[in-house]
Design a protein around this motif. Structure first.
Motif, short mmCIF file in Angstrom:
data_model
loop_
_atom_site.label_atom_id
_atom_site.label_comp_id
_atom_site.label_asym_id
_atom_site.label_seq_id
_atom_site.Cartn_x
_atom_site.Cartn_y
_atom_site.Cartn_z
N THR A 81 0.84 -1.19 0.00
CA THR A 81 0.00 0.00 0.00
C THR A 81 0.88 1.24 0.00
OG1 THR A 81 -0.11 0.01 2.41
CG2 THR A 81 -1.89 -1.09 1.25
N VAL A 82 0.49 2.21 -0.80
CA VAL A 82 1.22 3.48 -0.87
C VAL A 82 0.47 4.51 -0.04
CG1 VAL A 82 1.96 5.34 -2.41
CG2 VAL A 82 2.17 2.97 -3.14
N ASN A 83 1.09 4.95 1.05
CA ASN A 83 0.47 5.93 1.94
C ASN A 83 1.01 7.32 1.60
OD1 ASN A 83 -0.33 7.61 3.98
ND2 ASN A 83 0.21 6.22 5.65
N ASN A 84 0.21 8.08 0.84
CA ASN A 84 0.61 9.45 0.52
C ASN A 84 -0.35 10.45 1.18
OD1 ASN A 84 -1.65 9.24 -1.11
ND2 ASN A 84 -0.48 9.07 -3.01
N GLY A 85 -1.15 9.96 2.12
CA GLY A 85 -1.95 10.86 2.95
C GLY A 85 -3.14 11.51 2.26
N ASN A 86 -3.46 11.08 1.05
CA ASN A 86 -4.65 11.63 0.39
C ASN A 86 -5.14 10.71 -0.73
OD1 ASN A 86 -3.21 12.19 -2.02
ND2 ASN A 86 -2.73 14.26 -1.37
N PHE A 87 -6.28 11.06 -1.31
CA PHE A 87 -6.76 10.39 -2.52
C PHE A 87 -6.09 11.10 -3.69
CE2 PHE A 87 -11.30 8.91 -1.06
CZ PHE A 87 -10.75 8.27 0.03
N GLY A 88 -5.00 10.50 -4.20
CA GLY A 88 -4.20 11.21 -5.21
C GLY A 88 -4.93 11.44 -6.52
N MET A 89 -5.39 10.36 -7.12
CA MET A 89 -5.88 10.45 -8.49
C MET A 89 -7.08 11.39 -8.64
SD MET A 89 -6.82 7.52 -11.20
CE MET A 89 -5.17 7.46 -11.87
N THR A 90 -7.93 11.44 -7.62
CA THR A 90 -9.14 12.24 -7.76
C THR A 90 -8.95 13.70 -7.34
OG1 THR A 90 -9.75 11.19 -5.69
CG2 THR A 90 -10.89 10.43 -7.66
N GLY A 91 -7.74 14.08 -6.98
CA GLY A 91 -7.49 15.50 -6.71
C GLY A 91 -7.16 15.84 -5.27
N GLY A 92 -6.71 14.85 -4.49
CA GLY A 92 -6.18 15.15 -3.16
C GLY A 92 -7.23 15.35 -2.08
N GLN A 93 -8.25 14.50 -2.06
CA GLN A 93 -9.22 14.57 -0.97
C GLN A 93 -8.64 13.93 0.31
OE1 GLN A 93 -9.95 13.42 -4.02
NE2 GLN A 93 -11.39 14.93 -4.81
N MET A 94 -9.25 14.25 1.45
CA MET A 94 -8.81 13.71 2.74
C MET A 94 -8.99 12.19 2.78
SD MET A 94 -10.26 14.54 6.50
CE MET A 94 -11.09 12.98 6.70
N ALA A 95 -8.00 11.51 3.32
CA ALA A 95 -8.10 10.06 3.54
C ALA A 95 -7.95 9.81 5.04
CB ALA A 95 -7.00 9.34 2.77
N TRP A 96 -8.14 8.55 5.48
CA TRP A 96 -7.94 8.25 6.91
C TRP A 96 -6.50 8.47 7.32
CZ3 TRP A 96 -12.36 9.33 7.12
CH2 TRP A 96 -13.49 8.52 7.09
N THR A 97 -5.60 8.52 6.35
CA THR A 97 -4.17 8.70 6.64
C THR A 97 -3.75 10.17 6.67
OG1 THR A 97 -3.90 8.42 4.29
CG2 THR A 97 -3.41 6.50 5.65
N THR A 98 -4.66 11.08 6.33
CA THR A 98 -4.33 12.51 6.30
C THR A 98 -3.93 12.98 7.71
OG1 THR A 98 -5.85 12.87 4.46
CG2 THR A 98 -5.30 14.81 5.79
N MET A 99 -2.90 13.81 7.79
CA MET A 99 -2.37 14.26 9.09
C MET A 99 -3.33 15.27 9.75
SD MET A 99 0.40 12.62 9.56
CE MET A 99 1.32 13.48 10.82
N PRO A 100 -3.34 15.33 11.08
CA PRO A 100 -4.17 16.31 11.77
C PRO A 100 -3.83 17.72 11.28
CG PRO A 100 -3.20 14.78 13.34
CD PRO A 100 -2.58 14.48 12.01
N GLY A 101 -4.86 18.49 10.97
CA GLY A 101 -4.64 19.87 10.53
C GLY A 101 -4.25 20.03 9.08
N GLN A 102 -4.03 18.90 8.39
CA GLN A 102 -3.59 18.99 6.98
C GLN A 102 -4.73 19.46 6.09
OE1 GLN A 102 -1.73 15.37 5.46
NE2 GLN A 102 -2.08 16.02 3.34
#
Ligand SMILES: Cc1ncc(C[n+]2csc(CCOP(=O)(O)OP(=O)(O)O)c2C)c(N)n1
Ligand code: SF4
Lengths: 244, 66
Positions: free
Chosen positions: A117-138
Motif C-alpha cells: 500500500t502506498v500511503n501518501n496521505g490523500n486520494f491522489g488520483m481524484t485530486g487530493g481529498q482527505m483520507a484516513w491517513t491525512t495528518m491532523p490539521g492537513q
C-alpha cells in the motif's frame, strides 16, 4: 567499488507524476521479483487510484479490482493459482478507506498474499481529498480548513493494527525517501515475497510516499515534508518479523 | 570505472537525482524531451558510479555501467 545496475526487464516507463514515490516502489517490486526468479510467475491485483498506473509500469499479468477490493481479488487468484506469486498494489484511500473490510479480512484470514500500500496521505488520483491517513490539521480538497480529528478520527495505522491484532506472516512500513531508506524498503519487499514463497501467509508492506501534485509542492520540498512532518507519526520498521 | 548512463527520454525533471547526488554531477537543462519534460544532464567526468541516482529516480532514467 560500485556494481553495475540495470532497470529490470519487468519494469516499464510508468505514467506517474514527476517525483511521485510510486515509481520507485514499482521498480523495487520488479527488482525483487527478478532476483527471486519469479518474474514470469506473478499476478497482481491492482487497486483504483494512481496505483492503476502499475498497468503501465510492470510487464506481468494484472487484474483490475473494483475500488478497495484488491485483497479479495488476490484471495480469489490465490485459490485458483496456488503456485503463483500474488500481490496487491493499492493506495491508502483504496486499501484503508474504501477497502478497509477487504484489507482487514484478508489479513485476519492470513491469506498467503502480499499487500503493498502506498500511503501518501490523500486520494491522489481524484485530486487530493482527505483520507484516513491525512495528518491532523492537513489541508486537502475536502478539509480546506485542515483535518479536524475531533470530527473525523485520527490518522489510521493499519500495519500496527494488523500486526498486533492478527497473526500475519510479515508486516513492515518503509519509505521512498533517502537512498538508505529505499534500500531498507527493498529488504521489506523481499521479505514479503519470500514469506509468500514459503507459504508463511499474509504480508503487508506500507510505503510512505509523497504526492507532490496534490500536496502542491516541488518533489524535493514534498520529501522534506514527508521526512519531517509525516514519518515521525508513521514509525518506520518491521512490526511483525517472519517466524516471530 | 563504473559510471551512470542516462536515458533522458524517461526524465520528468523532478530533480531528485540532483538533490541526492553527492558529487554534483547532475544539472537541469532546458532541453525538452519527446514527452514534454525538461531533462537532466550528467557530467561523466564528475560521476563516480555510486548508483544513488539509480536508487532515487522514480522513472528509470539511470543505469550504472562499467
Ligand atoms: C466505487 C468508486 N468510488 C469512487 C471512485 C473514485 N476514485 C478513484 S481513485 C480514488 C481514490 C484513490 O486514492 P488512493 O487509494 O489513496 O490512491 P492514490 O491515487 O493516492 O495513489 C477514488 C475515490 C471510484 N473509482 N470507484
Ligand atoms: S497524483 Fe499524486 S499519487 Fe498520483 S501519480 Fe501524481 S503525485 Fe503520484
Amino acid at each position: 567499488m560500485a556494481k553495475t545496475k540495470k532497470i529490470p526487464n519487468l519494469c516499464n516507463y510508468a505514467m506517474f507524476c514527476a517525483g511521485c514515490g510510486h515509481g520507485v516502489l514499482v521498480r523495487l517490486i520488479c527488482e525483487c521479483l527478478e532476483e527471486l526468479g519469479q518474474e514470469k510467475n506473478v499476478i497482481a491485483a491492482i487497486g483504483v487510484g494512481c496505483s492503476c498506473h502499475l498497468k503501465s509500469g510492470i510487464n506481468c499479468d494484472l487484474v483490475q479490482s473494483p475500488h478497495g477490493r484488491a485483497a479479495a481479488v488476490a484471495t480469489g487468484i490465490r485459490r485458483a493459482e496456488p503456485d503463483k506469486i500474488v500481490f496487491t498494489y493499492q493506495g491508502d484511500g483504496d486499501a484503508y478507506n474504501i477497502g478497509l473490510a477487504e484489507t482487514l479480512n484478508a489479513a485476519y484470514r492470513n491469506e498467503n498474499i502480499c499487500v503493498f500500500t502506498v500511503n501518501n496521505g490523500n486520494f491522489g488520483m481524484t485530486g487530493g481529498q482527505m483520507a484516513w491517513t491525512t495528518m491532523p490539521g492537513q489541508k486537502t480538497a475536502t478539509s480546506p480548513r485542515g483535518r479536524n480529528i475531533e470530527l473525523t478520527g485520527i490518522p489510521i495505522k493499519i500495519p500496527e493494527l494488523v500486526s498486533y491484532s492478527f497473526k500475519p506472516a510479515y508486516v513492515a512500513r518503509g519509505a521512498v525517501t533517502t537512498p538508505a531508506e529505499i534500500k531498507r524498503l527493498k529488504g521489506y519487499i523481499m521479505n514479503a515475497f519470500q514469506a509468500q514463497m514459503n507459504k508463511e501467509g499474509y504480508s503487508l508492506v506500507e510505503v510512505m510516499s509523497t504526492c507532490p501534485t496534490n500536496w502542491g509542492m516541488d518533489p524535493i520540498v514534498a520529501q522534506k515534508r514527508l521526512i519531517e512532518d509525516v514519518i515521525p507519526y508513521y514509525e518506520l520498521g518491521e512490526f511483525k518479523k517472519r517466524g516471530e | 570505472m563504473a559510471k551512470a548512463k542516462t536515458d533522458v527520454e524517461r526524465c520528468k525533471a523532478c530533480g531528485l537525482c540532483m538533490h541526492n547526488c553527492k558529487k554534483g554531477a547532475l544539472t537541469m537543462t532546458d532541453h525538452i524531451n519527446s514527452r514534454g519534460y525538461k531533462t537532466i544532464l550528467l557530467d561523466e567526468e564528475t560521476c563516480i558510479g555510486c548508483g544513488i541516482c539509480y536508487t532515487v529516480c522514480p522513472d528509470g532514467v539511470f543505469e550504472i555501467v562499467e
